[in-house]
Design a protein around this motif. Structure first.
Motif, mmCIF file in Angstrom:
data_model
loop_
_atom_site.group_PDB
_atom_site.id
_atom_site.type_symbol
_atom_site.label_atom_id
_atom_site.label_comp_id
_atom_site.label_asym_id
_atom_site.label_seq_id
_atom_site.Cartn_x
_atom_site.Cartn_y
_atom_site.Cartn_z
ATOM 1 N N TRP A 423 -23.972 12.172 -2.438
ATOM 2 C CA TRP A 423 -22.874 12.362 -3.382
ATOM 3 C C TRP A 423 -23.266 11.872 -4.771
ATOM 4 C CZ3 TRP A 423 -17.153 12.123 -1.752
ATOM 5 C CH2 TRP A 423 -16.970 12.817 -0.550
ATOM 6 N N THR A 424 -22.521 12.349 -5.748
ATOM 7 C CA THR A 424 -22.682 11.921 -7.135
ATOM 8 C C THR A 424 -21.410 11.203 -7.555
ATOM 9 O OG1 THR A 424 -24.109 13.818 -7.610
ATOM 10 C CG2 THR A 424 -23.101 12.694 -9.499
ATOM 11 N N ILE A 425 -21.542 9.962 -8.003
ATOM 12 C CA ILE A 425 -20.379 9.152 -8.373
ATOM 13 C C ILE A 425 -20.211 9.173 -9.884
ATOM 14 C CG2 ILE A 425 -19.246 6.925 -8.133
ATOM 15 C CD1 ILE A 425 -19.961 8.463 -5.480
ATOM 16 N N GLY A 426 -19.036 9.577 -10.329
ATOM 17 C CA GLY A 426 -18.763 9.663 -11.756
ATOM 18 C C GLY A 426 -18.396 8.316 -12.354
ATOM 19 N N PRO A 427 -18.499 8.208 -13.665
ATOM 20 C CA PRO A 427 -18.259 6.912 -14.325
ATOM 21 C C PRO A 427 -16.854 6.381 -14.142
ATOM 22 C CG PRO A 427 -18.501 8.690 -15.937
ATOM 23 C CD PRO A 427 -18.922 9.249 -14.625
ATOM 24 N N VAL A 428 -15.853 7.272 -14.057
ATOM 25 C CA VAL A 428 -14.483 6.757 -13.971
ATOM 26 C C VAL A 428 -14.210 6.101 -12.622
ATOM 27 C CG1 VAL A 428 -13.590 8.362 -15.698
ATOM 28 C CG2 VAL A 428 -13.528 9.000 -13.268
ATOM 29 N N TYR A 429 -15.053 6.327 -11.617
ATOM 30 C CA TYR A 429 -14.877 5.597 -10.361
ATOM 31 C C TYR A 429 -15.091 4.093 -10.589
ATOM 32 C CZ TYR A 429 -15.347 3.934 -5.595
ATOM 33 O OH TYR A 429 -15.184 3.217 -4.424
ATOM 34 N N TYR A 430 -16.061 3.751 -11.438
ATOM 35 C CA TYR A 430 -16.278 2.342 -11.773
ATOM 36 C C TYR A 430 -15.031 1.744 -12.441
ATOM 37 C CZ TYR A 430 -21.297 3.015 -10.880
ATOM 38 O OH TYR A 430 -22.518 3.274 -10.303
ATOM 39 N N SER A 431 -14.331 2.563 -13.220
ATOM 40 C CA SER A 431 -13.093 2.106 -13.864
ATOM 41 C C SER A 431 -12.065 1.710 -12.822
ATOM 42 C CB SER A 431 -12.522 3.210 -14.760
ATOM 43 O OG SER A 431 -13.494 3.769 -15.603
ATOM 44 N N VAL A 432 -12.002 2.489 -11.738
ATOM 45 C CA VAL A 432 -11.044 2.204 -10.674
ATOM 46 C C VAL A 432 -11.366 0.864 -10.011
ATOM 47 C CG1 VAL A 432 -10.111 3.006 -8.469
ATOM 48 C CG2 VAL A 432 -10.601 4.652 -10.290
ATOM 49 N N LEU A 433 -12.648 0.619 -9.745
ATOM 50 C CA LEU A 433 -13.040 -0.653 -9.137
ATOM 51 C C LEU A 433 -12.684 -1.829 -10.042
ATOM 52 C CD1 LEU A 433 -16.565 0.028 -7.584
ATOM 53 C CD2 LEU A 433 -14.329 0.104 -6.466
ATOM 54 N N ALA A 434 -12.993 -1.699 -11.320
ATOM 55 C CA ALA A 434 -12.746 -2.806 -12.247
ATOM 56 C C ALA A 434 -11.253 -3.079 -12.397
ATOM 57 C CB ALA A 434 -13.376 -2.498 -13.602
ATOM 58 N N TRP A 527 -21.439 -2.400 -11.943
ATOM 59 C CA TRP A 527 -20.273 -3.267 -11.926
ATOM 60 C C TRP A 527 -20.685 -4.547 -11.211
ATOM 61 C CZ3 TRP A 527 -16.367 -5.210 -13.999
ATOM 62 C CH2 TRP A 527 -15.381 -5.913 -13.289
ATOM 63 N N ALA A 528 -20.681 -5.637 -11.945
ATOM 64 C CA ALA A 528 -21.120 -6.936 -11.422
ATOM 65 C C ALA A 528 -22.504 -6.828 -10.797
ATOM 66 C CB ALA A 528 -20.111 -7.476 -10.416
ATOM 67 N N GLY A 529 -23.384 -6.097 -11.447
ATOM 68 C CA GLY A 529 -24.771 -5.979 -11.011
ATOM 69 C C GLY A 529 -25.015 -4.928 -9.948
ATOM 70 N N GLN A 530 -23.956 -4.317 -9.425
ATOM 71 C CA GLN A 530 -24.120 -3.338 -8.353
ATOM 72 C C GLN A 530 -23.870 -1.927 -8.867
ATOM 73 O OE1 GLN A 530 -21.349 -5.294 -5.484
ATOM 74 N NE2 GLN A 530 -23.174 -5.518 -4.205
ATOM 75 N N THR A 531 -24.471 -0.949 -8.201
ATOM 76 C CA THR A 531 -24.407 0.425 -8.671
ATOM 77 C C THR A 531 -24.155 1.384 -7.520
ATOM 78 O OG1 THR A 531 -25.575 2.144 -9.933
ATOM 79 C CG2 THR A 531 -26.901 0.775 -8.436
ATOM 80 N N ARG A 541 -21.573 3.494 -0.868
ATOM 81 C CA ARG A 541 -21.688 2.042 -0.778
ATOM 82 C C ARG A 541 -22.353 1.489 -2.027
ATOM 83 N NH1 ARG A 541 -24.658 1.128 4.867
ATOM 84 N NH2 ARG A 541 -25.817 2.950 4.117
ATOM 85 N N LEU A 542 -21.834 0.370 -2.512
ATOM 86 C CA LEU A 542 -22.444 -0.298 -3.655
ATOM 87 C C LEU A 542 -23.801 -0.859 -3.257
ATOM 88 C CD1 LEU A 542 -19.249 -2.061 -4.907
ATOM 89 C CD2 LEU A 542 -20.617 -0.522 -6.317
ATOM 90 N N ALA A 543 -24.772 -0.659 -4.119
ATOM 91 C CA ALA A 543 -26.133 -1.127 -3.861
ATOM 92 C C ALA A 543 -26.517 -2.177 -4.893
ATOM 93 C CB ALA A 543 -27.110 0.045 -3.907
ATOM 94 N N GLY A 544 -27.391 -3.074 -4.486
ATOM 95 C CA GLY A 544 -27.859 -4.123 -5.376
ATOM 96 C C GLY A 544 -27.139 -5.436 -5.123
ATOM 97 N N SER A 545 -27.649 -6.484 -5.732
ATOM 98 C CA SER A 545 -27.096 -7.827 -5.545
ATOM 99 C C SER A 545 -25.906 -8.057 -6.463
ATOM 100 C CB SER A 545 -28.170 -8.881 -5.837
ATOM 101 O OG SER A 545 -29.266 -8.742 -4.951
ATOM 102 N N LEU A 546 -24.858 -8.625 -5.903
ATOM 103 C CA LEU A 546 -23.690 -8.972 -6.696
ATOM 104 C C LEU A 546 -24.074 -10.027 -7.732
ATOM 105 C CD1 LEU A 546 -20.577 -8.662 -7.011
ATOM 106 C CD2 LEU A 546 -20.371 -10.644 -5.491
ATOM 107 N N ASN A 547 -23.665 -9.796 -8.969
ATOM 108 C CA ASN A 547 -23.984 -10.719 -10.061
ATOM 109 C C ASN A 547 -22.694 -11.135 -10.759
ATOM 110 O OD1 ASN A 547 -25.239 -12.213 -12.075
ATOM 111 N ND2 ASN A 547 -25.608 -10.427 -13.366
#
Length: 662
Positions: A423-434, A527-531, A541-547
């Protein structure tokens, strides 16, 4: 007890899956990442969702905003004038065009899209629940049938294209509703459904009947009329169609529902969902709300800030994305979008009704290349959402269309590529998480626009109170400056001598950042180091270490200093408890594992279950463009086919009103 035909069908469906396994199938395979390169709209001929066009970020304004400013805040909400009404973490939800739910949500009740489950679980873990509207232009001509000859759960009737955007009619089977219920059982999604409104002499109310029977309390409301102010322009009503006509038709469907024993809930209708051709006041002036108050669950509008209809359909005037890009990158954008509705949000409160933005995104007719799919859109949507919350909206739905839109929060790969692309995740999805983290799970967060940095439009800020206590501060920087010269420092001061109170800053604050290299960036968002990765890279699923960065505050000086890079967004947590609330230590995920080249599986621990304005192009994914926060256990996993979706531990399916009515 008498058993209706509908209830009997539901009950037999329940029996048919009682011994099913715990495997969900998905057409997503972990594939090779595909990066995004710069390009031009003129040379790109593929689907809009993957357009590589990258615009130039706007220059730094002249004069540039101050890079040092102070926010003097009160620790208690009692000392703050102008706070919003209490807001839920699920304030931002998703509006999914009805014609694409079999691509986005699942093929049927036994075949859910695993990335979609993960994406919903991400929000649920932060907000407690998720709100999703299924509707749009395609709801108007939808018809429910028991089965379809080809075995599908949904089929488009392309012989009856109904809009300038080539919206097809739609056939849905009963199994669609089981599919939604299964998503709810896994991720606590609560639903708004659109009901057909094209034939007021013969209302097709099966969506309401079956939706109530299967979803129970997780059906939040039924939308009656999608953008009725565009009916005449779309050829759905005479040119003389007016707000008073809509008022009369709304009364007719209320009477039809009152006479339908299969619709036990009579007070969850949503309207008028006007798009801007009529103002909400045009409808209020008909007496709409007081006349129908006992039937209305919420009031709603739909609105996009602009459109790209000329590029797609030759309608209106051409718009150059590079020229309008700066308009999305100031605080004035969100303020301007909300301003026409301030009277209506006040009116809704006086009438005791929630006021919803039922469908929105960057631009109708699919959005803009380089804007809608850029980091700038993430900052824009987040500020717009917070501004709506501050202005006493009670929720907003970001629209999800098909492959041929730029603005999707998430897009499945084309069907013929699902064996190797994700899948391709659009930028506004990050807005929803924040935003979900900004408001959390209490459903009691109140927000205020601080007018920060002398009301500067490039550096807005908000304070968020939970109950009576200041808990978070939200800080924006809309500028792009890789040199760091326009990174700013906000000094947060709480109470103290300025308020005649003791110093109120904590010993330390915690900060999560939403970041990308530029407002033009399409990749490298975190978002907080995860992508969630780039084009065709995500399984949800968010990937990377939470920062989470820790800021040491100076309690003697009563200051906490937080830096915000250009561009960026910072969410400042002023207590450990407010951070812990939205940072689950063991987030719920649904991992995918390769099973064959075309089918993936997800194995789920049974204990989890114990407790319009888009576009109507043909193609694989073409489209038109008060739940209980702990209610996941109220919908049992059900299915209407022989293969199954999931089984609940010890066979403990939940039935009754929550799953079926007997």
């Amino acid at each position: 007890m008498q058993t209706s035909a509908l209830s009997l069908l539901c009950y037999l469906s329940f029996l048919s899956v009682a011994q099913a396994s715990v495997t969900v199938y998905s057409q997503v395979r972990l594939g090779s990442p595909t990066g995004t390169a710069s390009g031009s709209a003129a040379s790109y001929t593929g689907a809009a969702a993957y357009d590589p066009t990258i615009l130039n970020p706007p220059p730094i304004p002249s004069p540039a905003p101050a890079t040092q400013f102070t926010l003097q805040l009160a620790s208690s909400a009692q000392n703050v004038q102008g706070l919003s009404i209490p807001q839920p973490g699920a304030f931002f939800g998703f509006s999914i065009e009805m014609s694409v739910i079999n691509q986005v949500i699942g093929i049927n009740s036994t075949f859910l899209q695993v990335p979609f489950l993960n994406l919903m679980a991400n929000v649920k873990e932060r907000a407690g629940r998720v709100h999703v509207r299924v509707g749009g232009n395609t709801q108007e001509y939808a018809t429910v049938v028991p089965t379809l000859a080809d075995g599908k759960d949904m089929e488009k009737d392309k012989t009856s294209l109904t809009n300038p955007t080539q919206t097809p009619g739609l056939f849905l089977t009963y199994d669609i509703f089981y599919m939604l219920a299964n998503v709810t059982a896994l991720t606590n999604v609560n639903w708004y459904l659109g009901v057909p409104f094209n034939d007021t002499s013969n209302f097709r109310l099966q969506i309401a009947e079956i939706g109530e029977a299967v979803l129970g309390d997780h059906l939040l409301g039924l939308q009656v009329g999608n953008e009725p102010d565009l009916y005449s322009a779309h050829g759905h009503r005479p040119q003389t169609y007016s707000p008073s006509d809509y008022f009369g038709e709304f009364g007719t469907i209320i009477q039809a529902i009152a006479n339908d024993a299969n619709i036990p809930v009579k007070n969850n209708l949503i309207g008028p969902s006007v798009s801007g051709t009529w103002t909400p006041e045009d409808v209020w002036n008909t007496g709409f709300v007081p006349s129908y108050s006992s039937s209305l669950g919420a009031l709603a509008v739909e609105h996009y800030p602009t459109d790209n209809c000329y590029a797609e359909y030759g309608i209106g005037q051409p718009v150059d994305p590079q020229t309008v890009f700066p308009q999305f990158l100031t605080h004035a954008s969100g303020q301007g979008l909300v301003a026409p509705y301030l009277n209506s949000t006040n009116y809704a409160q006086s009438q005791g009704k929630p006021f919803l933005m039922f469908e929105t995104n960057t631009a109708s007719c699919g959005g803009f290349p380089g804007i809608s799919d850029s980091f700038g859109a993430a900052l824009w949507a987040l500020d717009y959402g917070l501004q709506m919350a501050y202005s006493n909206f009670s929720g907003a739905m970001l629209h999800v269309g098909g492959q041929n839109v730029y603005y999707n929060p998430f897009t499945p790969p084309p069907t013929n590529e699902s064996s190797y692309n994700q899948w391709t995740i659009g930028p506004v999805y990050y807005s929803v998480l924040a935003l979900a983290e900004a408001f959390g799970t209490s459903n009691n967060s109140r927000i205020i626009d601080l007018g920060a940095n002398s009301q500067n439009q490039y550096t807005p800020a908000y304070a968020i109170y939970e109950g009576s206590n200041l808990v978070k501060v939200a800080l924006f920087n809309f500028m792009t400056d890789p040199s760091g010269a326009n990174t700013y420092t906000a000094t947060i001061s709480i109470d103290g001598s300025a308020a005649g109170l003791p110093n109120g800053v904590p010993t330390q604050a915690h900060v999560k950042y939403l970041l990308a290299p530029s407002v033009s960036s399409k990749t490298d968002m975190t978002w907080a180091g995860q992508t969630l990765g780039g084009v065709f890279q995500s399984d949800g699923r968010l990937a990377g270490s939470l920062n989470v960065e820790t800021v040491t505050c100076d309690q003697n000086a009563n200051t906490c200093q937080v830096q915000v890079p250009a561009p960026g967004f910072a969410l400042v947590f002023l207590s450990q408890s407010s951070l812990s609330e939205v940072s689950p230590s063991a987030p719920q995920t649904f991992p995918t594992t390769a099973y064959t080249q075309t089918i993936n599986t997800v194995t789920i621990n049974p204990s989890v279950l114990a407790t319009s304005n888009g576009r109507g192009r043909t193609g694989e994914l073409g489209s038109t463009s008060k739940g209980n926060p702990n209610g996941a256990s109220r919908v049992g996993v059900v299915g209407s086919g022989v293969a199954l979706l999931l089984s609940i531990v010890v066979g403990a399916f939940v039935i009754g009103r929550e799953a079926v009515r007997l």
